[in-house]
Design an enzyme around this catalytic site. Structure first.
Site, mmCIF file in Angstrom:
data_model
loop_
_atom_site.group_PDB
_atom_site.id
_atom_site.type_symbol
_atom_site.label_atom_id
_atom_site.label_comp_id
_atom_site.label_asym_id
_atom_site.label_seq_id
_atom_site.Cartn_x
_atom_site.Cartn_y
_atom_site.Cartn_z
ATOM 1 N N ALA A 105 -16.139 -13.584 8.263
ATOM 2 C CA ALA A 105 -16.794 -14.588 8.590
ATOM 3 C C ALA A 105 -16.104 -16.089 8.212
ATOM 4 C CB ALA A 105 -18.377 -14.515 7.663
ATOM 5 N N PHE A 106 -16.323 -16.919 8.732
ATOM 6 C CA PHE A 106 -15.521 -18.741 8.941
ATOM 7 C C PHE A 106 -15.398 -18.527 7.640
ATOM 8 C CE2 PHE A 106 -17.973 -22.052 7.697
ATOM 9 C CZ PHE A 106 -19.491 -21.973 7.744
ATOM 10 N N LYS A 107 -16.191 -18.631 6.542
ATOM 11 C CA LYS A 107 -16.179 -18.902 5.085
ATOM 12 C C LYS A 107 -15.327 -18.745 4.438
ATOM 13 C CE LYS A 107 -20.421 -19.860 4.377
ATOM 14 N NZ LYS A 107 -21.566 -19.716 5.765
ATOM 15 N N ASP A 108 -14.017 -17.876 5.277
ATOM 16 C CA ASP A 108 -12.810 -17.710 4.354
ATOM 17 C C ASP A 108 -11.755 -18.003 4.414
ATOM 18 O OD1 ASP A 108 -13.762 -14.182 4.122
ATOM 19 O OD2 ASP A 108 -13.238 -13.348 6.156
ATOM 20 N N ALA A 111 -12.555 -20.735 1.848
ATOM 21 C CA ALA A 111 -12.794 -20.178 0.039
ATOM 22 C C ALA A 111 -11.408 -19.844 -0.120
ATOM 23 C CB ALA A 111 -13.447 -18.776 0.477
#
Ligand SMILES: *Cc1c(COP(=O)(O)O)cnc(C)c1O
Length: 433
Positions: A105-108, A111
């Site tokens: 997911a793009f949250k990588d 993060a």
């Protein structure tokens, strides 16, 4: 770069403090003191730069001399060390695939950047920090992966029992080491309430230095600009006109990063705020009234947000001028039925598999294109395998598991079950961390 608290302009901090604290007094969001513009030459010649150079140019003004440039270069390289391709779906719509990172997911992206900055800052402080975070699914995995085996940092993730997908659960629970997963017998709201109580508990805060890792943190928000630049670099290979960009939105951190890049000089024709039935912002864009609502559960669960915290940053970027906001952003709300229909149609017609979040963006973009003959791209925020039930419901076949996931799915789940009772969380934090 200095950052001020949007709720109290007197509170001004540097990048390091904003990263470690996460938010300011009265839960105010930090905002950069000025908007550093891109050099015109840089934007016009993106193809002459490597992706790593683009990422460094994008971030350097926000970090200043608080991280030496050699180290910042390493950090941004690790932030984007997976492919972010712009794939053509049909003649008018592309998808920027942001889901090839470790947790799909793009949250990588955010993060990974945040964890490395925090870790750098803590080395010189000789301080141990506990990252405490509640997740409805994707945030937990990205944060766990980003902080895995990071020195001086323990991560405690609270997630609602039986309410995250199997893949999401494994991403939270199978790592071990400095990552603890607490399986709460309750809802996401229960998890979030427990986290909030911990942040205001005197005894816990006298023993542990707690910080959060949600998109309110500038170190998670700002690096999301990078892939808008990487998208444009690819877009310009075949297209002359500026793109329309549709962003599947929940807490509005992602869209806000794109708008920030636009104000710095990134050429964008128009933005689309694509929402599921949680339609606070589409309603606002239509009526100028911001009406906070109870969250409704949908298939695109990462966007089930009734009170989007980053929207205030978007308003600030537009100088709080409603008409300017409404001229640049169109909002659409897409229900589950239309989401499933989009997954099915796009798969049948173009042999491209959307996840439910991207399907919301795709549908919103089609609606916008009805009255505006333009071209653009959507942000593909998650891999379809993260949402197998929705995909199966739409096309009656399941998405193939990528290799990296096969390995993960074989690992053992390690979680600690707690009831939604603050005393249990408190006991855990005081005795186990
Ligand atoms: C978190 C998330 C979103 C929403 O992003 P915001 O920055 O909160 O608007 C959209 N899609 C997926 C898959 C997500 O995980």
């Amino acid at each position: 770069m200095k950052y001020y608290n949007l709720k109290d302009k007197e509170e001004v901090v540097d990048f390091k403090t904003a990263t470690i604290k996460g938010q300011g007094k009265e839960k105010g969001l930090f905002f950069p003191e000025y908007i550093p513009l891109f050099e015109k030459d840089f934007i016009e010649n993106l193809d002459l730069y490597t992706d790593e150079e683009i990422a460094y140019q994008c971030m350097k003004d926000f970090v200043g001399d608080e991280i030496p440039s050699e180290i910042l270069k390493e950090i941004v390289s690790e932030t984007i060390n997976f492919e972010i391709p712009l794939k053509k779906i049909n003649e008018n719509i592309c998808s920027l695939e942001l889901f090839h990172g470790p947790t799909l997911a793009f949250k990588d992206v955010g993060a990974r950047f945040m964890s490395r900055c925090l870790s750098y800052f803590l080395k010189s402080e000789n301080k141990k920090v506990t990252v405490l975070v509640a997740t409805s699914g994707d945030t937990g995995g990205a944060v766990a992966n980003g902080f895995y085996k990071t020195e001086n940092i323990n991560v405690v993730i609270l997630y609602p029992k039986n309410r995250v997908s199997e893949v999401q659960e494994k991403q939270l629970t199978a790592l071990g080491e400095n990552i603890s997963a607490l399986e709460v017998d309750g809802s996401f709201d229960d998890c979030q309430n427990l986290v909030k109580q911990a942040f205001s508990d005197i005894e816990i805060n006298s023993k542990l230095f707690l910080t959060s890792a949600n998109s309110i943190n500038v170190a998670r928000w700002l690096p999301q600009q990078i892939y808008y630049l990487l998208a444009l670099k690819q877009w310009k290979k075949t297209e002359k006109d500026k793109p329309v960009i549709a962003v599947p939105s929940g807490n509005f951190g992602n869209l806000c990063a794109g708008i920030l890049a636009y104000f710095r000089g990134l050429p964008v024709e128009h933005f689309i705020a694509a929402c599921n039935e949680n339609d606070v912002i589409p309603n606002y864009l239509e009526t100028e009234k911001l009406q906070i609502k109870e969250t409704v559960a949908t298939l695109s669960n990462a966007m089930d947000v009734g009170n989007p915290s980053n929207f205030v940053r978007i308003l600030t970027l537009f100088g709080n001028k409603f008409q300017d906001v409404a001229d640049m952003i169109s909002g659409y709300s897409v229900d589950d039925e239309k989401t499933l229909a989009a997954i099915k149609n796009v798969h049948e017609k173009y042999n491209y598999l959307l996840d439910p979040h991207a399907a919301v963006a795709y549908t919103a973009m089609e609606k916008y294109f009805k009255n505006n003959a333009k071209k653009g791209f959507i942000l593909g925020t998650a891999h379809p395998v993260k949402f197998p039930q929705a995909v199966e419901k739409a096309i009656h076949i399941s998405a193939d598991l990528p290799k990296s996931l096969e390995l993960l799915m074989k690992k053992e789940k390690k979680s600690i079950e707690i009831s939604p009772d603050f005393a249990e969380l408190k006991r855990f934090l005081l005795t186990e961390i």
